[in-house]
Enzyme design. Sequence first.
Site, mmCIF file in Angstrom:
data_model
loop_
_atom_site.group_PDB
_atom_site.id
_atom_site.type_symbol
_atom_site.label_atom_id
_atom_site.label_comp_id
_atom_site.label_asym_id
_atom_site.label_seq_id
_atom_site.Cartn_x
_atom_site.Cartn_y
_atom_site.Cartn_z
ATOM 1 N N ALA A 156 0.831 -1.207 0.000
ATOM 2 C CA ALA A 156 0.000 0.000 0.000
ATOM 3 C C ALA A 156 0.863 1.254 0.000
ATOM 4 O O ALA A 156 0.585 2.219 -0.731
ATOM 5 C CB ALA A 156 -0.924 -0.013 1.210
ATOM 6 N N TYR A 157 1.908 1.251 0.816
ATOM 7 C CA TYR A 157 2.791 2.418 0.900
ATOM 8 C C TYR A 157 3.513 2.656 -0.429
ATOM 9 O O TYR A 157 3.556 3.787 -0.933
ATOM 10 C CB TYR A 157 3.790 2.194 2.024
ATOM 11 N N ALA A 158 4.055 1.594 -1.008
ATOM 12 C CA ALA A 158 4.755 1.737 -2.284
ATOM 13 C C ALA A 158 3.816 2.199 -3.380
ATOM 14 O O ALA A 158 4.187 3.008 -4.240
ATOM 15 C CB ALA A 158 5.410 0.413 -2.678
#
Length: 249
Positions: A156-158
Site C-alpha cells: 500500500a505504501y509503495a
Amino acid sequence: MTGSTDSAGRVAIVTGGSRGIGRAVSERLARDGAAVVVNYAGGTAAARETVAAITAAGGRALPVQADVADEDAVAAMFDRAEGEFGGVDVVVHSAGRMALSTIADLDLGELDALHRTNIRGSFVVARQAARRLRRGGAFVGMSTSVVGTQFPAYGAYAASKGAVEAMLLVLARELRGRDVTVNAVAPGPTATDLFLDGKTPEQIEELSRIPPLERLGTPEDIANVVSFLAGPQGHWVNGQTLRANGGLV
C-alpha cells in the site's frame, strides 16, 4: 546561522516539518539561509521545538498547522508564508503516512487513510506550489525506494508513493517556462520513528545491512539531498526521482 548561503533570502515550506526527515530538512534549509514554514498536523510541541532550534541558531521559522489533504488549510498555509515572509520559493512535501501489511490482510480503511495523506495530500500541496512558487523555485516531494525494492508488506505504501512519483514528473513538464524545478527524493531505510516503529532490533539490524554502505540512512542524509535540489546548485536537475538509499536497487 552557519552553513551554506545558497538559499539566503528564500522562503521554504516544509510539510511534516517537525519530525524525522521533515525536521532535518527544516533545519538544513534554515542553515542554508531560508526562512522556513514548519508545517505539522497535530504535534504542536514537536513543531515548536523545531522552530525554537532554528531560531536559537539564528534562523527564521514559523510553525503552521495544516492537514495536507485539506485544500483550504493548505491554501491558508501558503497565505501565511506569503504574508509573513513575502512569498514562497521552495516547497518540500515531507508529510506522509505508512501502513505495513500484506496486501491480502490490509485493512481497507487504513488504505484509504494512507492514500488520503500520501496521494491526495501530495496533489493538494503540489497544486498550491504550482500556482505560487516564484521563478527560480523548487518543489521536492518524498517517494520511497521501496517502489523499486518491492519489500513485502509495503504494498500500500509503495503504491501511494509510486503515484507521487508519477504526479511529480508530470508536474515538472507542466511548469515549462516557469523556471521552477520539480523532483522527488526516494529514501531507502532511514532511521526515523516512522521507519523504526513496529520493527524488532533484529529486523532493524537486518535492514541496515542491505545497502552496500551497510547502514541505515539518517534524516540528515536525506536533508542534504533536498538542500541540493532546492538550491541554485541543483537547479539543472528537473523531473527526476533521486534514490537516496546507500546503493539499493
